[in-house]
Design an enzyme around this catalytic site. Structure first.
Site, PDB file in Angstrom:
ATOM      1  N   GLY A  54       0.788  -1.213   0.000  1.00 17.09           N
ATOM      2  CA  GLY A  54       0.000   0.000   0.000  1.00 17.09           C
ATOM      3  C   GLY A  54       0.825   1.269   0.000  1.00 17.09           C
ATOM      4  N   ASP A  56       3.577   3.705  -1.983  1.00 21.18           N
ATOM      5  CA  ASP A  56       4.096   3.930  -3.329  1.00 21.18           C
ATOM      6  C   ASP A  56       5.543   4.394  -3.349  1.00 21.18           C
ATOM      7  OD1 ASP A  56       1.882   3.222  -4.912  1.00 21.18           O
ATOM      8  OD2 ASP A  56       0.863   5.012  -4.218  1.00 21.18           O
ATOM      9  N   ASP A  83      15.938   8.356  -7.665  1.00 20.68           N
ATOM     10  CA  ASP A  83      16.540   8.099  -6.353  1.00 20.68           C
ATOM     11  C   ASP A  83      17.505   9.221  -5.940  1.00 20.68           C
ATOM     12  OD1 ASP A  83      18.146   7.214  -8.438  1.00 20.68           O
ATOM     13  OD2 ASP A  83      19.077   5.613  -7.276  1.00 20.68           O
ATOM     14  N   HIS A 147      27.253   8.456 -16.670  1.00 18.85           N
ATOM     15  CA  HIS A 147      26.292   7.556 -16.019  1.00 18.85           C
ATOM     16  C   HIS A 147      25.300   7.164 -17.114  1.00 18.85           C
ATOM     17  CE1 HIS A 147      23.983   5.861 -12.799  1.00 18.85           C
ATOM     18  NE2 HIS A 147      23.093   6.821 -12.688  1.00 18.85           N
ATOM     19  N   ASP A 169      26.299   8.973  -8.585  1.00 17.87           N
ATOM     20  CA  ASP A 169      26.292   7.756  -9.398  1.00 17.87           C
ATOM     21  C   ASP A 169      27.214   8.013 -10.573  1.00 17.87           C
ATOM     22  OD1 ASP A 169      24.411   6.717  -7.715  1.00 17.87           O
ATOM     23  OD2 ASP A 169      22.760   6.751  -9.157  1.00 17.87           O
ATOM     24  N   ASP A 201      30.141   5.817  -4.804  1.00 10.80           N
ATOM     25  CA  ASP A 201      29.053   4.915  -5.218  1.00 10.80           C
ATOM     26  C   ASP A 201      29.452   3.438  -5.100  1.00 10.80           C
ATOM     27  OD1 ASP A 201      26.888   3.744  -6.555  1.00 10.80           O
ATOM     28  OD2 ASP A 201      27.477   4.477  -8.546  1.00 10.80           O
ATOM     29  N   SER A 372      25.577  -1.292 -17.633  1.00  8.08           N
ATOM     30  CA  SER A 372      25.207  -0.598 -16.403  1.00  8.08           C
ATOM     31  C   SER A 372      25.737   0.830 -16.417  1.00  8.08           C
ATOM     32  CB  SER A 372      25.777  -1.348 -15.207  1.00  8.08           C
ATOM     33  OG  SER A 372      25.574  -0.585 -14.034  1.00  8.08           O
ATOM     34  N   HIS A 374      26.694   2.147 -13.552  1.00  2.06           N
ATOM     35  CA  HIS A 374      27.458   2.256 -12.308  1.00  2.06           C
ATOM     36  C   HIS A 374      28.837   1.616 -12.436  1.00  2.06           C
ATOM     37  CE1 HIS A 374      24.105   3.736  -9.837  1.00  2.06           C
ATOM     38  NE2 HIS A 374      23.345   2.973 -10.608  1.00  2.06           N
ATOM     39  N   HIS A 396      25.772   4.716  -1.196  1.00  2.00           N
ATOM     40  CA  HIS A 396      24.897   4.134  -2.222  1.00  2.00           C
ATOM     41  C   HIS A 396      25.006   2.605  -2.257  1.00  2.00           C
ATOM     42  CE1 HIS A 396      25.093   8.092  -4.767  1.00  2.00           C
ATOM     43  NE2 HIS A 396      24.623   8.279  -3.562  1.00  2.00           N
ATOM     44  N   ASP A 448       1.975   7.500   0.001  1.00  2.88           N
ATOM     45  CA  ASP A 448       0.984   6.782  -0.785  1.00  2.88           C
ATOM     46  C   ASP A 448       0.449   7.758  -1.814  1.00  2.88           C
ATOM     47  OD1 ASP A 448      -1.086   5.336  -1.785  1.00  2.88           O
ATOM     48  OD2 ASP A 448      -2.393   5.706  -0.058  1.00  2.88           O
TER      49      ASP A 448
END
Lengths: 560, 560
Positions: A54, A56, A83, A147, A169, A201, A372, A374, A396, A448
């Site tokens: 429930g 998000d 993020d 990145h 990152d 990172d 990737s 990273h 990270h 939420d």
């Protein structure tokens, strides 16, 4: 020396506090404070674990910042991934100065703030690599890093106590598509001059070697473009703009029109095209509704849904539930994204559905169609070698990855002091060295934010106070072969004031669910992950529209 | 030709029905039928998806076998893994003849049957590679294959319509630890003579190259043994007997005592030692309760829990909750097993806990300490090349993998006819060729087999009729920092007759849960996956003991 002079530095030495993203994945945020001034680096969200039913989104508990109230001189954003920027709207009220970021990063933040009704206006300040801004006693210098999204910046903060570097990152793409490589020269220069602490990172420290260049996927995609007779459908993250550029260039070369499908991908590609970070010849682009007007062999679709999210474009296409796009024999569907841990089964389900449609599903185990963003182990070591920090703090990552990154730094040089910190730790640097000085109560806040597809329609709730609008547990028993309900849907509720209206409302629910089920295909009905998502969305909408309530809906789907 | 003669073959041509494991992972079972006789190959279970709350095991719906009632001449077991033998107790009543298998396989089946109170006695018939048994019109020939467990057999069935080969789970280990390689010679010989159909393992067709030999991990472990000052703890599957042999041999070489920890590993190692399939010098083995009496550098622990199962040995050790074994600085914990999709997060949690204890967690991304037991792409192609079947049917995999295996076979030879079947499809081979002739109603049966640790205490329930003993949804709000309940546990129930006794019972539940919570560490309480498992086990025990009821318990853990 007056008493005031003697006290000032003693009262506020250089302190760094990971607010989020250290000891966990996502919701990256770090506070740097010295001499009464503070700066925040990034304000990210985390996508919730399945256990957080429930919920998000998850953001760090911002009460950690209370000590620095009125003294946070700026928010520095390293790049445009959720993020790192997803919580800007929540964090901004606690920031007293501007928001700094590259052009693309700020362009991605803008619409987010608008959704929350925040007018940031001239608080958004664009910065470029090698530029420096002064925030109180700190000079914040921006460095280009590569990145999976363009326009990424690392940060070097020059303080009275020394220089600290935050890699953000990054990877070391030696042949970047946009010609903007990681600024190894400046990292080396800072390393020569002496760096107090490096924050780096840890995402991929467990991958050997180098991540590779975004360009490395071209050969794999070329094979697909040159051998596919039907439609080519590629799913990647909405913000994988380098990947999209590779695909658009190949589409131009192989004479295919490009449809970008799914809201997230449409939004971010539009922003990037406006800023010149994504280039698409005008004649090349078509709408998803136009796909059916072109022969299959002339079409490339770039879709959302790489993680198997049930309501995103590709998962709907896979179960033949997309308004405009169908796949079948001769079509090829490419998964060009990493599998976020926890999503493996949902992704596998989508691949199974694609194969059942007769199309060919290809992922990175079959062709090299993903790299990737990273740093791998060798890149991580290289940055540590170049920067030669006095102290090294892995960021990270979950704890096991921080621990591995720490071992790695010790192998690079036993002289480096490694600090294994976690969210909420106050890392202090003073004449006695660097160490975890104290611990603040870090935490998480659950958001939420049900969307109905309309911008501005997102409502936020602080889930620290649980189930304020009640709890609804619909229990469905679905036949795993036929997809029919084996018994009438049951509805368990808590926290509802049962009056005549509510009672009537609850009585309507089984009918609502049966009505929804009738519109679904057998494939959808027999996919429990998808059903759970559908039932949740349907009942949340029902309770909001009919009663203005937002209960926590926790569907229990039992296959029988 | 009399009418009877004319009818007999026409009425019963060669038919093969995948009962389970084709289009899904696990619960492998296949029926082969010709001329009125049938044989079953394997009788496996599947471990349920997280969506199947409250279910412990899944087996195929055996009503598919009704057509062959009284005519199943035997059950052939290829090897001792749960997904091939776990359902023998359920299948045996439908089999009219013996159960054939290698010595190790049968030794692993025996105790299972005893648990269910089934006395199989002389129905268990040991077979050896290259042996043949005749079952009606079929001659079943057994062929040695290599895999991650010793004593594995593939099957060639000689029928009036031709030879079919079922590879079972296999890889081509060219340097097997037990000196028993895959019988490539016989596969080649059968291929030369002509094979009607090949049914082959698709598990790892998406991995390039060869799986590698079980011997390949020795170098990686040697590095660990020669560089570790503390305890070495290795987790692998209970049935990874080759892996255990490698570890025991290294322990002998490096002078460490060996403790096998966790019921599953203890049981299967004892069986294997008894049969000479695992060799351990007597002085080497110690009990888990003796570990504390030896210096850390003299100990190797082989543990269950490689998938992060909350109640298994390693996950308990990781949160410092094991009666006998503690880990800390200097100790090394090695994950020497594949990550079953869906378990990634649980495994990562265990690795984080280990790192927090100060021990070093190592998995196959850091050192080569695991090889798969399933054929990679090149091995799969090699078997297809050697066998040169007329028809090829990929088995053991989800649809996307079957589809990929099918493409692979077409690349090996365009002349091979590929049949993409799924569970319940009746594949018929006759003068018109091979094709899916009709479809039976396949399905799954859910088994809820709560154990309390006592053999014989497993109770089976057929979950096709849902929640016959009621449904209990405990809702817990746990503070993600402190692990305390933020509000009293709520209990939602359905399907309970509320009388005085039940009411009293339900009132006791919050107290039971609070009592359990008090005994747990903060690390346990803040691990939602583990909490869910604990709450479920606790309440199931409570309702069974106090009321003789077995409700479906679906805990909802909300982190706040």
């Amino acid at each position: 020396m007056s008493q005031a002079d003697a006290n000032a530095p003693a009262l506020s030495p250089l302190e760094v506090i990971p607010v989020g993203g250290v000891g966990e994945f996502g919701m990256n945020m770090m506070l740097v404070s010295v001499g009464g001034d503070a700066v925040l680096i990034d304000a990210g969200v985390m996508f919730p674990e399945p256990e957080l039913l429930g919920v998000d989104l998850v953001i760090p508990d911002l009460t950690v910042l209370d000590e620095w109230r009125g003294r946070i001189r700026g928010l520095v954003l390293t790049h445009g991934h959720e993020d790192h920027i997803g919580a800007v709207a929540h964090v901004l009220p606690r920031v007293d100065g501007p928001v700094y970021g590259s052009a693309l990063t700020l362009a991605m933040v803008g619409p987010k703030l608008e959704e929350y009704g925040i007018k940031a206006g001239d608080r958004l300040v664009e910065v470029r690599p090698r530029e420096t801004v002064t925030l109180g006693q700190m000079r914040v210098e921006f460095l280009r890093v590569t990145h999976s999204i363009p326009d990424c910046l690392a940060v070097a903060i020059h303080t009275p106590a020394g220089v600290i570097i935050h890699t953000a990152d990054f990877k070391i793409d030696q042949t970047p598509l946009d010609g903007e490589p990681t600024d190894l020269h400046r990292l080396a220069e800072l390393g020569s001059q002496g760096v107090l602490a490096l924050f780096a990172d840890s995402t991929n420290v467990d991958r050997p070697g180098f991540a590779g260049s975004e360009r490395d996927v071209i050969a794999g995609f070329e094979e697909i473009f040159s051998s596919t007779a039907g439609k080519i459908v590629v799913t990647c993250f909405s913000t994988s703009l380098h990947r999209m550029q590779v695909l658009i260039d190949l589409a131009a070369q192989f004479d295919r029109r490009v449809a970008i499908v799914g809201r997230g991908a449409v939004n971010s590609s539009e922003i990037a095209m406006r800023l010149g970070r994504l280039r698409m010849p005008t004649h090349l682009q078509i709408k998803d509704s136009d796909v059916r007007d072109f022969p299959s062999q002339d079409v490339l679709c770039i879709c959302t849904g790489s993680q198997g999210e049930p309501m995103a474009a590709l998962p709907r296409i896979a179960i033949d539930d997309h308004r405009h796009i169908k796949i079948g024999d001769g079509d090829v569907v490419v998964f060009s994204a990493r599998r976020i841990p926890g999503n493996e089964k949902a992704i596998a389900r989508v691949m199974n559905h694609i194969s059942r449609r007769g199309a060919t599903a290809i992922d990175d185990t079959e062709k090299h169609i993903h790299v990737s963003g990273h740093a791998g182990a060798e890149e991580s070591k290289l940055v540590i070698s170049l920067v030669r920090p006095k102290h090294f703090i892995p960021i990270h990552g979950e704890y096991r990855q921080l621990a591995r990154h720490a071992r790695m730094a010790k192998h690079v040089s036993a002289a480096i002091d490694v600090i294994l910190a976690e969210d909420g730790d106050v890392i202090r640097f003073d004449e006695e060295g660097g160490r975890i000085h104290r611990k603040l109560a870090s935490g998480r806040v659950f958001i939420d934010g049900t969307r109905t597809g309309e911008v501005g329609d997102e409502v936020l709730r602080d889930r620290r106070h649980l189930a304020g609008d009640g709890l609804v547990v619909p229990v469905l028993a679905i036949n795993s072969q036929s997809g029919v309900f084996e018994q009438a849907p049951e509805l368990i509720t808590r926290g509802f004031v049962v009056d005549a209206k509510t009672e009537g409302l609850l009585k309507d629910v089984p009918g609502v669910l049966l009505g929804m089920l009738e519109q679904l295909s057998i494939e959808e009905r027999t996919d429990p992950g998808l059903m759970k998502e559908r039932v949740r969305a349907e009942l949340q909408r029902f309770f909001r529209k009919r009663a203005g309530r937002r209960p926590l809906v926790l569907p229990v789907i039992m296959e029988v």
